[in-house]
Every structure is written in structure tokens, then in C-alpha cells.
Design an enzyme around this catalytic site. Structure first.
Site, PDB file in Angstrom:
ATOM      1  N   TYR A  48       0.909  -1.054  -0.280  1.00 39.57           N
ATOM      2  CA  TYR A  48      -0.168   0.148   0.054  1.00 39.57           C
ATOM      3  C   TYR A  48       0.782   1.139  -0.017  1.00 39.57           C
ATOM      4  O   TYR A  48       0.299   2.404  -0.647  1.00 39.57           O
ATOM      5  CB  TYR A  48      -1.215  -0.116   1.138  1.00 39.57           C
ATOM      6  CG  TYR A  48      -0.439   0.639   2.359  1.00 39.57           C
ATOM      7  CD1 TYR A  48      -0.504   1.883   2.705  1.00 39.57           C
ATOM      8  CD2 TYR A  48       0.020  -0.126   3.401  1.00 39.57           C
ATOM      9  CE1 TYR A  48      -0.018   2.731   3.659  1.00 39.57           C
ATOM     10  CE2 TYR A  48       0.678   0.687   4.590  1.00 39.57           C
ATOM     11  CZ  TYR A  48       0.393   1.850   4.551  1.00 39.57           C
ATOM     12  OH  TYR A  48       0.908   2.328   5.926  1.00 39.57           O
ATOM     13  N   VAL A 142      -0.796  11.144   2.598  1.00 37.03           N
ATOM     14  CA  VAL A 142      -1.277  11.471   3.692  1.00 37.03           C
ATOM     15  C   VAL A 142      -1.536   9.946   4.502  1.00 37.03           C
ATOM     16  O   VAL A 142      -2.516   9.099   3.930  1.00 37.03           O
ATOM     17  CB  VAL A 142      -2.791  12.201   3.622  1.00 37.03           C
ATOM     18  CG1 VAL A 142      -3.522  12.184   4.999  1.00 37.03           C
ATOM     19  CG2 VAL A 142      -2.532  13.254   3.098  1.00 37.03           C
ATOM     20  N   ASP A 143      -1.035   9.663   5.454  1.00 38.60           N
ATOM     21  CA  ASP A 143      -1.207   8.490   6.256  1.00 38.60           C
ATOM     22  C   ASP A 143      -0.891   8.646   7.871  1.00 38.60           C
ATOM     23  O   ASP A 143       0.020   8.598   8.572  1.00 38.60           O
ATOM     24  CB  ASP A 143       0.011   7.355   5.874  1.00 38.60           C
ATOM     25  CG  ASP A 143      -0.250   5.999   6.115  1.00 38.60           C
ATOM     26  OD1 ASP A 143      -1.309   5.746   6.530  1.00 38.60           O
ATOM     27  OD2 ASP A 143       0.686   5.218   6.044  1.00 38.60           O
ATOM     28  N   LEU A 144      -2.203   9.156   8.415  1.00 41.16           N
ATOM     29  CA  LEU A 144      -2.348   9.459   9.655  1.00 41.16           C
ATOM     30  C   LEU A 144      -3.105   8.693  10.561  1.00 41.16           C
ATOM     31  O   LEU A 144      -4.431   8.538  10.514  1.00 41.16           O
ATOM     32  CB  LEU A 144      -2.997  11.043   9.737  1.00 41.16           C
ATOM     33  CG  LEU A 144      -1.994  12.017   9.045  1.00 41.16           C
ATOM     34  CD1 LEU A 144      -2.811  13.310   8.858  1.00 41.16           C
ATOM     35  CD2 LEU A 144      -0.693  12.334   9.868  1.00 41.16           C
ATOM     36  N   ASN A 176      -4.143   6.811   2.638  1.00 40.77           N
ATOM     37  CA  ASN A 176      -4.133   5.680   2.992  1.00 40.77           C
ATOM     38  C   ASN A 176      -5.677   5.601   3.888  1.00 40.77           C
ATOM     39  O   ASN A 176      -5.693   6.074   4.759  1.00 40.77           O
ATOM     40  CB  ASN A 176      -3.181   4.987   3.719  1.00 40.77           C
ATOM     41  CG  ASN A 176      -3.461   3.642   4.358  1.00 40.77           C
ATOM     42  OD1 ASN A 176      -4.046   2.769   3.694  1.00 40.77           O
ATOM     43  ND2 ASN A 176      -2.809   3.674   5.656  1.00 40.77           N
TER      44      ASN A 176
END
Length: 257
Positions: A48, A142-144, A176
């Protein structure tokens, strides 16, 4: 009588585990927040996370190193290292937890800041509102997630509008979407509200359940031949499985018709 001061929630403990030649980052739980192959620390290990590079399908390869990438959420620094070291891009990462930055530098081969790398310890929601970033980012990733990885920490139309404001005219955001409490449909609606339906593309979920969504500042529809040529270049030059992406990556509006 003065009001009691509200304390910010404690940040989770940061640790790592090794399984064979793969090292993974954890935030006090078994959930994997990022991984690195020990013998190839600058490559992107997780499927991913590789897909978070799909913005490269929308630009010509020679222009990549002149562009600016920003990551919201450092994870194990895979995207940050790949953009800075492999692509030689100007790269900015925003991470709330200073212990994550320390761990990435000690355990995951994240280099020190230099003229092309800037790692900022800050709340991403506040940082991206600063006027200096407006219209400067070509690739926003963006992966928060918190320590439980239950749902995106920031996932509103207002947040995605702030993300859109960061982008250059050719800029893309990749996000994500994952978690037990996450709703793909709800998140997709928020992104579409901020960017417009025709600007949004999505991958099919990975086996682990991660769905990467891409949104363009300026909607475009590259023809199949262009996408195939760019995917071949990404695969040959940087080792990204981009030719496989085209089988599972489509404009969202087409899937809704």
C-alpha cells in the site's frame, strides 16, 4: 478560581520488531505502522505504501526531481526516504510524535535534515494551514493513524480542502484509508467534496485492507498509452510495480457510472 488546564493526550510508546530481514515500527501495539527491508532500507517494502507513489503516473519522469513531496505522518519513513534519496526530491515530512522521528533516525535509516529534507514535529492539521505551504506541494502523501490504527485521525472535508490548498496545479494527494472503524464510502465522500468527483481515483484494497485514494488539484484523464508508458518507466527506473497498478487503479467517477 482558574480553570484546570486540559492536558494533551499522552503520545504512545514507539518500538520496533524484526521478522527475518524486515523491520517494522509499532506504536505500543502489535499494529504495524511501517516496515523496512534491512538490506534495502531506501526501497518501499509494503504494497500500500508503494501505491502512495501513484501520483508519478500523472507527471513526466524527468520532472520528478524538481518537485516537492510532503508526507503527513512519518510512519517508518519509507515514503520520506524514497522521495529524498531515490527520487532526489525536495521532501518535507510532518510528524506529531518526536519519538517517531527519533526512532526513524535510529532504527529506520532516516537521514538528517539537509537542503532537500525537512522533518517537522507538529500537528499536521495546524501545520498545513500555514500560508508558506499554499500551492507549493506536488505530491502530498497522507497516512495519519493513532496507535490503534482504527481509522484516519484526520478525515473531514475541511481537512481535505486544506490539503488541496497545498497543491500545485499539477499536484496530487494520496491517502491511505484503513482501519476497523474506518468507512471507505464516508472518507471517499469527504475527499470528493473537497476535490470534486472527477479529480478522484482509487485502487482496489490490498489483501491487508488498505485502500489508497488519489485526488488531483486539477482533474485530468491521461490516455491509456500515456499511463502504460509512465508505468513502464516507473518500474524500470525506480522498481515500483506500476504496471500492475493499472489493473487495479481507476477513476472513481467511472466506477460510479
Amino acid at each position: 478560581m482558574s480553570r484546570p488546564t486540559r492536558r494533551a493526550p499522552a503520545l504512545p510508546e514507539v518500538n520496533f520488531s524484526d521478522y527475518g530481514d524486515v523491520r517494522s515500527l509499532h506504536l505500543g501495539t502489535l499494529w504495524i505502522q511501517g516496515s523496512m527491508r534491512l538490506d534495502a532500507p531506501d526501497d518501499i517494502e509494503l504494497e500500500y505504501v508503494q501505491r502512495m507513489m501513484a501520483w508519478m503516473l500523472f507527471v513526466d519522469a524527468p520532472s520528478v526531481m524538481r518537485r516537492h513531496a510532503m508526507q503527513l505522518g512519518l510512519g517508518a519513513a519509507a515514503l520520506t526516504k524514497f522521495c529524498r534519496r531515490k527520487l532526489r526530491m525536495h521532501t518535507t515530512a510532518v510528524e506529531l510524535n518526536p519519538a517517531v522521528v527519533h526512532a526513524c533516525r535510529g532504527w529506520f535509516k532516516l537521514p538528517a535534515d539537509d537542503a532537500r529534507l525537512n522533518v517537522i514535529v507538529a500537528d499536521a492539521a495546524a501545520e498545513i494551514k500555514k500560508p508558506k505551504w499554499a500551492g507549493t506541494i506536488d505530491a502530498l502523501q497522507v497516512d495519519l493513524y493513532d496507535d490503534e490504527a482504527a481509522a484516519p485521525v484526520l478525515d473531514s472535508a475541511d481537512f481535505y480542502r486544506d490539503c488541496r490548498a497545498l497543491l500545485t496545479e499539477e499536484g496530487c494527494m494520496t491517502v491511505n484509508l484503513f482501519g476497523r472503524a474506518a468507512s471507505y464510502e464516508r472518507s471517499l465522500a469527504q475527499i470528493s467534496e473537497a476535490f470534486g468527483d472527477t479529480a478522484v481515483w482509487a485502487f482496489r484494497p490490498t489483501r491487508e485492507g488498505n485502500t489508497v485514494v488519489l485526488a488531483q488539484r486539477t482533474p485530468s484523464r491521461p490516455d491509456r498509452a500515456t499511463l502504460l508508458a509512465r508505468a513502464a518507466t516507473l518500474q524500470e527506473r525506480w522498481g515500483l510495480p506500476a504496471q500492475k497498478w493499472l489493473r487495479v487503479f481507476k477513476p472513481v467517477i467511472a466506477s460510479l457510472e
